[in-house]
Design a protein around this motif. Structure first.
Motif, PDB file in Angstrom:
ATOM      1  N   PRO A   1       0.823  -1.223   0.000  1.00 53.14           N
ATOM      2  CA  PRO A   1       0.000   0.000   0.000  1.00 53.14           C
ATOM      3  C   PRO A   1       0.857   1.274   0.000  1.00 53.14           C
ATOM      4  CG  PRO A   1      -0.806  -1.559   1.644  1.00 53.14           C
ATOM      5  CD  PRO A   1       0.538  -2.040   1.202  1.00 53.14           C
ATOM      6  N   VAL A   2       1.968   1.237   0.744  1.00 54.55           N
ATOM      7  CA  VAL A   2       2.872   2.394   0.768  1.00 54.55           C
ATOM      8  C   VAL A   2       3.527   2.570  -0.593  1.00 54.55           C
ATOM      9  CG1 VAL A   2       4.953   3.341   1.826  1.00 54.55           C
ATOM     10  CG2 VAL A   2       3.282   2.139   3.229  1.00 54.55           C
ATOM     11  N   ALA A   3       3.874   1.461  -1.262  1.00 55.94           N
ATOM     12  CA  ALA A   3       4.470   1.554  -2.597  1.00 55.94           C
ATOM     13  C   ALA A   3       3.495   2.160  -3.595  1.00 55.94           C
ATOM     14  CB  ALA A   3       4.917   0.170  -3.069  1.00 55.94           C
ATOM     15  N   ILE A   4       2.201   1.864  -3.442  1.00 59.70           N
ATOM     16  CA  ILE A   4       1.195   2.472  -4.320  1.00 59.70           C
ATOM     17  C   ILE A   4       1.112   3.976  -4.070  1.00 59.70           C
ATOM     18  CG2 ILE A   4      -1.289   2.611  -4.752  1.00 59.70           C
ATOM     19  CD1 ILE A   4      -1.421  -0.395  -4.491  1.00 59.70           C
ATOM     20  N   VAL A   5       1.134   4.371  -2.796  1.00 60.85           N
ATOM     21  CA  VAL A   5       1.131   5.802  -2.470  1.00 60.85           C
ATOM     22  C   VAL A   5       2.363   6.479  -3.056  1.00 60.85           C
ATOM     23  CG1 VAL A   5       1.256   7.479  -0.590  1.00 60.85           C
ATOM     24  CG2 VAL A   5      -0.256   5.495  -0.395  1.00 60.85           C
ATOM     25  N   TYR A   6       3.520   5.836  -2.892  1.00 64.07           N
ATOM     26  CA  TYR A   6       4.758   6.392  -3.449  1.00 64.07           C
ATOM     27  C   TYR A   6       4.658   6.527  -4.967  1.00 64.07           C
ATOM     28  CZ  TYR A   6       9.561   6.480  -5.157  1.00 64.07           C
ATOM     29  OH  TYR A   6      10.708   6.804  -5.834  1.00 64.07           O
ATOM     30  N   ALA A   7       4.161   5.478  -5.638  1.00 60.76           N
ATOM     31  CA  ALA A   7       4.050   5.512  -7.095  1.00 60.76           C
ATOM     32  C   ALA A   7       3.090   6.601  -7.546  1.00 60.76           C
ATOM     33  CB  ALA A   7       3.595   4.152  -7.617  1.00 60.76           C
TER      34      ALA A   7
ATOM     35  N   TYR B   1       6.432  14.380  -2.393  1.00 63.24           N
ATOM     36  CA  TYR B   1       7.276  13.308  -2.916  1.00 63.24           C
ATOM     37  C   TYR B   1       8.354  12.926  -1.908  1.00 63.24           C
ATOM     38  CZ  TYR B   1      10.518  10.800  -5.958  1.00 63.24           C
ATOM     39  OH  TYR B   1      11.350   9.854  -6.491  1.00 63.24           O
ATOM     40  N   MET B   2       8.954  13.924  -1.256  1.00 66.02           N
ATOM     41  CA  MET B   2       9.957  13.640  -0.228  1.00 66.02           C
ATOM     42  C   MET B   2       9.340  12.876   0.939  1.00 66.02           C
ATOM     43  SD  MET B   2      12.845  14.600  -1.306  1.00 66.02           S
ATOM     44  CE  MET B   2      13.697  14.300   0.246  1.00 66.02           C
ATOM     45  N   LEU B   3       8.142  13.263   1.351  1.00 64.05           N
ATOM     46  CA  LEU B   3       7.467  12.540   2.430  1.00 64.05           C
ATOM     47  C   LEU B   3       7.156  11.105   2.017  1.00 64.05           C
ATOM     48  CD1 LEU B   3       5.006  15.293   3.737  1.00 64.05           C
ATOM     49  CD2 LEU B   3       7.119  14.487   4.822  1.00 64.05           C
ATOM     50  N   ALA B   4       6.792  10.912   0.747  1.00 63.92           N
ATOM     51  CA  ALA B   4       6.526   9.557   0.256  1.00 63.92           C
ATOM     52  C   ALA B   4       7.798   8.712   0.276  1.00 63.92           C
ATOM     53  CB  ALA B   4       5.947   9.623  -1.159  1.00 63.92           C
ATOM     54  N   ILE B   5       8.937   9.339  -0.016  1.00 65.29           N
ATOM     55  CA  ILE B   5      10.214   8.615   0.048  1.00 65.29           C
ATOM     56  C   ILE B   5      10.484   8.146   1.475  1.00 65.29           C
ATOM     57  CG2 ILE B   5      12.717   8.882  -0.152  1.00 65.29           C
ATOM     58  CD1 ILE B   5      12.220  10.721  -2.528  1.00 65.29           C
ATOM     59  N   TYR B   6      10.274   9.041   2.454  1.00 62.57           N
ATOM     60  CA  TYR B   6      10.492   8.667   3.852  1.00 62.57           C
ATOM     61  C   TYR B   6       9.512   7.579   4.282  1.00 62.57           C
ATOM     62  CZ  TYR B   6      13.378  12.872   4.200  1.00 62.57           C
ATOM     63  OH  TYR B   6      14.348  13.818   4.016  1.00 62.57           O
ATOM     64  N   LEU B   7       8.271   7.674   3.826  1.00 67.61           N
ATOM     65  CA  LEU B   7       7.268   6.670   4.165  1.00 67.61           C
ATOM     66  C   LEU B   7       7.659   5.306   3.613  1.00 67.61           C
ATOM     67  CD1 LEU B   7       4.490   6.661   5.627  1.00 67.61           C
ATOM     68  CD2 LEU B   7       3.435   6.833   3.375  1.00 67.61           C
ATOM     69  N   LEU B   8       8.193   5.300   2.398  1.00 65.84           N
ATOM     70  CA  LEU B   8       8.633   4.046   1.791  1.00 65.84           C
ATOM     71  C   LEU B   8       9.869   3.499   2.496  1.00 65.84           C
ATOM     72  CD1 LEU B   8       8.303   2.033  -0.596  1.00 65.84           C
ATOM     73  CD2 LEU B   8       9.892   3.494  -1.872  1.00 65.84           C
ATOM     74  N   ALA B   9      10.832   4.360   2.758  1.00 66.11           N
ATOM     75  CA  ALA B   9      12.062   3.917   3.430  1.00 66.11           C
ATOM     76  C   ALA B   9      11.777   3.404   4.836  1.00 66.11           C
ATOM     77  CB  ALA B   9      13.069   5.061   3.476  1.00 66.11           C
ATOM     78  N   ALA B  10      10.706   3.909   5.465  1.00 65.78           N
ATOM     79  CA  ALA B  10      10.350   3.435   6.806  1.00 65.78           C
ATOM     80  C   ALA B  10      10.022   1.950   6.802  1.00 65.78           C
ATOM     81  CB  ALA B  10       9.164   4.239   7.343  1.00 65.78           C
ATOM     82  N   GLN B  11       9.562   1.424   5.666  1.00 63.77           N
ATOM     83  CA  GLN B  11       9.288  -0.012   5.583  1.00 63.77           C
ATOM     84  C   GLN B  11      10.572  -0.816   5.721  1.00 63.77           C
ATOM     85  OE1 GLN B  11       6.145  -1.369   5.334  1.00 63.77           O
ATOM     86  NE2 GLN B  11       5.506   0.746   5.656  1.00 63.77           N
ATOM     87  N   ALA B  12      11.650  -0.335   5.093  1.00 62.65           N
ATOM     88  CA  ALA B  12      12.932  -1.028   5.217  1.00 62.65           C
ATOM     89  C   ALA B  12      13.496  -0.877   6.630  1.00 62.65           C
ATOM     90  CB  ALA B  12      13.915  -0.477   4.191  1.00 62.65           C
ATOM     91  N   VAL B  13      13.358   0.317   7.210  1.00 62.06           N
ATOM     92  CA  VAL B  13      13.867   0.534   8.572  1.00 62.06           C
ATOM     93  C   VAL B  13      13.150  -0.379   9.557  1.00 62.06           C
ATOM     94  CG1 VAL B  13      14.101   2.220  10.434  1.00 62.06           C
ATOM     95  CG2 VAL B  13      14.581   2.890   8.079  1.00 62.06           C
ATOM     96  N   ARG B  14      11.834  -0.532   9.405  1.00 64.07           N
ATOM     97  CA  ARG B  14      11.092  -1.434  10.283  1.00 64.07           C
ATOM     98  C   ARG B  14      11.608  -2.863  10.146  1.00 64.07           C
ATOM     99  NH1 ARG B  14       8.408  -5.405  10.048  1.00 64.07           N
ATOM    100  NH2 ARG B  14       8.501  -5.352   7.775  1.00 64.07           N
TER     101      ARG B  14
END
Length: 316
Positions: A39-45, A88-101
């Motif tokens: 779902p986060v990847a869809i938001v990012y896309a 877009y920057m916020l979407a990048i952080y939201l996506l990267a948060a998945q890897a950090v988790r």
């Protein structure tokens, strides 16, 4: 996940092991990552498509028109583009948060589990950690830009660009400064990862703790970042090639329009551009997430080597 012992974080690793184990962890846990983050990847896309679509369909034509007409005033549409860039920057952080988790779970358990819910999961604390780090990096970027602007203004005010020899010397000086700044930034990859994976509350202090450790292992960090960024850049180019072709064609069409030629673009070009960038953005999301995994293992290798260094240097 297979080979938990081999892929545990805290092990001294060579450059080849850091990169190979990083991508092994990514591929071995991709199903868990995808289930957690789609779902986060869809938001990012979606945000990526809106941002890049605006650049291709609005910003580039506007710049071409301004250049052709000699306009210098900032048009109101630039505000909308700036807002899209912020999202877009916020979407990048939201996506990267998945890897950090995933990294925080793997660091604690040597495993990354699949979420029970089909709609994935989001670590708000990981996102906030990234946001704090991002704000500090933004401040660092502003300082660096001010520094280089001051250097350029100083060079111009001294009039050293008047001859070929002095111009070459000025360019060499700027190149040396760029290399020096990049060299000083490399250890931050370790300190940032350390701040993101730290236990306890979110720290608002600058993510520079352990900079000396990163500096001691500068070679490993630089080589890891260099190799991974080249690999990621090539994959990004491949997945975005159709979007790049469309953007180039659109740009050339508006350049021709500014010189008096007909636009010559199909009527569905605008929605087609957004659609292509959406698909490219979704694929790009997982290409870019893979970049973080070798850096995660470089951090783990440095932590283990420093722990062993402390043990060996302590008196018996």
């Amino acid at each position: 996940m297979e080979n938990k012992t081999e892929l545990k974080l805290l092990r001294p690793r060579s450059l080849a092991a850091v990169i190979s184990d990083g991508y092994r962890l990514y591929m071995g846990t991709f199903r868990s990552l995808f289930r957690s983050s789609w779902p986060v990847a869809i938001v990012y896309a979606l945000v990526f498509a809106l941002f890049m679509g605006d650049v291709v369909n609005n910003v580039i034509p506007m710049q071409v028109s301004m250049t052709a007409s000699g306009m210098t005033a900032m048009p109101p549409t630039i505000i909308f583009s700036s807002v899209l860039a912020l999202f877009y920057m916020l979407a990048i952080y939201l996506l990267a948060a998945q890897a950090v988790r995933a990294f925080r779970e793997h660091k604690a358990t040597d495993d990354i589990t699949r979420p029970a819910k089909w709609y994935g999961r989001l670590c708000l604390k990981c996102f906030l950690r990234l946001l704090v780090v991002g704000l500090w990096m933004l401040l660092l970027g502003i300082i660096i830009n001010i520094f280089f602007a001051a250097v350029v203004m100083g060079i111009l005010s001294l009039g050293v660009v008047g001859s070929i020899g002095k111009s070459i010397a000025s360019l060499v000086l700027l190149l040396i400064l760029v290399v020096l700044v990049i060299a000083l930034i490399i250890p931050l990859y370790y300190t940032i990862m350390r701040a993101l994976l730290a236990d306890g509350k979110i720290q608002l202090a600058p993510p520079v703790r352990g900079y000396g450790r990163g500096l001691r292992h500068w070679g490993l960090l630089f080589a890891t970042v260099f190799v991974v960024y080249i690999f990621t850049g090539l994959l990004t180019l491949v997945c975005e090639l159709p979007a790049v072709i469309m953007a180039t064609a659109n740009t050339m069409a508006y350049v021709g329009l500014a010189t008096g030629d007909p636009l010559g673009m199909p009527e569905n070009m605008v929605p087609l551009t957004y659609g292509v960038f959406f698909v490219a953005g979704f694929i790009q999301a997982y290409v870019h997430l893979s970049t973080l995994y070798p850096i995660y293992y470089a951090y783990g290798s440095i932590e283990q080597q420093e722990a062993e260094r402390t043990t060996f240097s302590s008196p018996s």
